[in-house]
Motif scaffolding. Structure first.
Motif, mmCIF file in Angstrom:
data_model
loop_
_atom_site.group_PDB
_atom_site.id
_atom_site.type_symbol
_atom_site.label_atom_id
_atom_site.label_comp_id
_atom_site.label_asym_id
_atom_site.label_seq_id
_atom_site.Cartn_x
_atom_site.Cartn_y
_atom_site.Cartn_z
ATOM 1 N N ASP A 163 0.822 -1.209 0.000
ATOM 2 C CA ASP A 163 0.000 0.000 0.000
ATOM 3 C C ASP A 163 0.857 1.261 0.000
ATOM 4 O OD1 ASP A 163 -2.708 -1.239 0.215
ATOM 5 O OD2 ASP A 163 -1.820 -2.055 2.031
ATOM 6 N N VAL A 164 2.015 1.181 0.631
ATOM 7 C CA VAL A 164 2.945 2.321 0.591
ATOM 8 C C VAL A 164 3.388 2.588 -0.846
ATOM 9 C CG1 VAL A 164 5.227 3.133 1.320
ATOM 10 C CG2 VAL A 164 3.736 1.957 2.957
ATOM 11 N N LEU A 165 3.646 1.528 -1.602
ATOM 12 C CA LEU A 165 4.088 1.684 -2.990
ATOM 13 C C LEU A 165 2.945 2.109 -3.908
ATOM 14 C CD1 LEU A 165 6.452 -1.423 -3.233
ATOM 15 C CD2 LEU A 165 7.116 0.987 -3.101
ATOM 16 N N MET A 166 1.720 1.811 -3.524
ATOM 17 C CA MET A 166 0.569 2.251 -4.316
ATOM 18 C C MET A 166 0.203 3.712 -4.044
ATOM 19 S SD MET A 166 -0.716 0.013 -6.405
ATOM 20 C CE MET A 166 -2.344 0.755 -6.635
ATOM 21 N N ALA A 167 0.497 4.183 -2.834
ATOM 22 C CA ALA A 167 0.063 5.517 -2.420
ATOM 23 C C ALA A 167 0.509 6.646 -3.352
ATOM 24 C CB ALA A 167 0.530 5.794 -0.992
ATOM 25 N N PRO A 168 1.741 6.628 -3.911
ATOM 26 C CA PRO A 168 2.153 7.734 -4.780
ATOM 27 C C PRO A 168 1.343 7.847 -6.071
ATOM 28 C CG PRO A 168 4.062 6.517 -3.996
ATOM 29 C CD PRO A 168 2.865 5.697 -3.655
ATOM 30 N N LEU A 169 0.509 6.853 -6.385
ATOM 31 C CA LEU A 169 -0.279 6.895 -7.610
ATOM 32 C C LEU A 169 -1.667 7.493 -7.395
ATOM 33 C CD1 LEU A 169 0.663 3.390 -9.057
ATOM 34 C CD2 LEU A 169 1.595 5.627 -9.684
ATOM 35 N N ALA A 170 -1.949 7.973 -6.207
ATOM 36 C CA ALA A 170 -3.233 8.628 -5.966
ATOM 37 C C ALA A 170 -3.381 9.827 -6.897
ATOM 38 C CB ALA A 170 -3.329 9.069 -4.514
ATOM 39 N N PRO A 171 -4.499 9.948 -7.610
ATOM 40 C CA PRO A 171 -4.626 11.050 -8.571
ATOM 41 C C PRO A 171 -4.564 12.426 -7.931
ATOM 42 C CG PRO A 171 -6.726 9.910 -8.272
ATOM 43 C CD PRO A 171 -5.680 9.073 -7.599
ATOM 44 N N GLU A 172 -5.055 12.550 -6.686
ATOM 45 C CA GLU A 172 -4.983 13.850 -6.009
ATOM 46 C C GLU A 172 -3.528 14.274 -5.804
ATOM 47 O OE1 GLU A 172 -8.349 11.614 -3.743
ATOM 48 O OE2 GLU A 172 -6.530 11.115 -4.864
#
Length: 210
Positions: A163-172
């Protein structure tokens, strides 16, 4: 005598083809075109079903029969682009597709996602923000892909690192970074740095594993 409307076959957003009457197909296309225009010209999260119905020239009942909310419309529009990327991840050449090292594949995935966000940010903001992001099937696909790469990397990582690695892809976050003046290349470079530092196994006796 007027002929009966013919059925058309459609496949949208990676779903199996279904049969659709011609009048329903026309209304669907009007809705999608109208929604694309509104998402691109306004704050995507502010677009309402009433706005879309008015822009498309269809009744609200017609709109609600197919889509429960603006998020579902944005997801339909975005689905084609995300499905294409999924196919490249599953079957395309490395490093995005199978065959590369985990850190290289994660770097390639980050680069592809930056490209998708840059080209379709207005749709992603309408479809995958806040908690709605975690409820989409495509988010589950992206997360599973990253999880597989973490497990294949031969590093001792906690489960939460996915989830840490996915977090930078948040569109906001992407929108905020672009607003700061960061270029797409700079954002992608930062994500590649993260992928390399995270998924490259530590040296053993001074040597990196091959």
């Amino acid at each position: 005598m007027a002929s009966e409307p013919v059925d058309v076959v459609l496949s949208f957003g990676g779903r199996p083809p279904t049969r659709e009457r011609a009048d329903a197909a026309r209304n669907r296309l009007k809705v999608l075109v109208a929604a694309e225009k509104l998402f691109a010209s306004a704050n995507a999260t502010d677009v309402t079903m009433e706005d879309i119905a008015r822009e498309a020239g269809v009744g609200r009942a017609t709109l609600y029969r197919r889509y429960p909310d603006p998020v579902s419309i944005a997801q339909a529009l975005l689905g084609e682009h995300e499905t294409e990327l999924q196919q490249r991840i599953l079957f395309g050449p490395p490093p995005l597709g199978p065959g590369g090292e985990p850190a290289e594949r994660l770097s390639a995935f980050y680069g592809a996602m930056v490209d998708l966000l840059e080209r379709h940010l207005h749709l992603v903001l309408g479809a995958e923000t806040g908690r709605a992001r975690f409820r989409t099937g495509v988010y589950g696909f992206w997360r599973k892909h990253v999880e597989v790469l973490v497990r294949a990397s031969r590093i001792d990582a906690p489960a939460s690192v996915v989830d840490v690695l996915m977090a930078p892809l948040a569109p906001e976050l992407y929108e905020y970074q672009r607003g700061l003046g960061l270029s797409t290349a700079e954002i992608a470079d930062g994500l590649r740095w993260l992928a390399t530092r995270t998924l490259t196994p530590p040296p053993v006796n001074g040597l990196r594993p091959h």
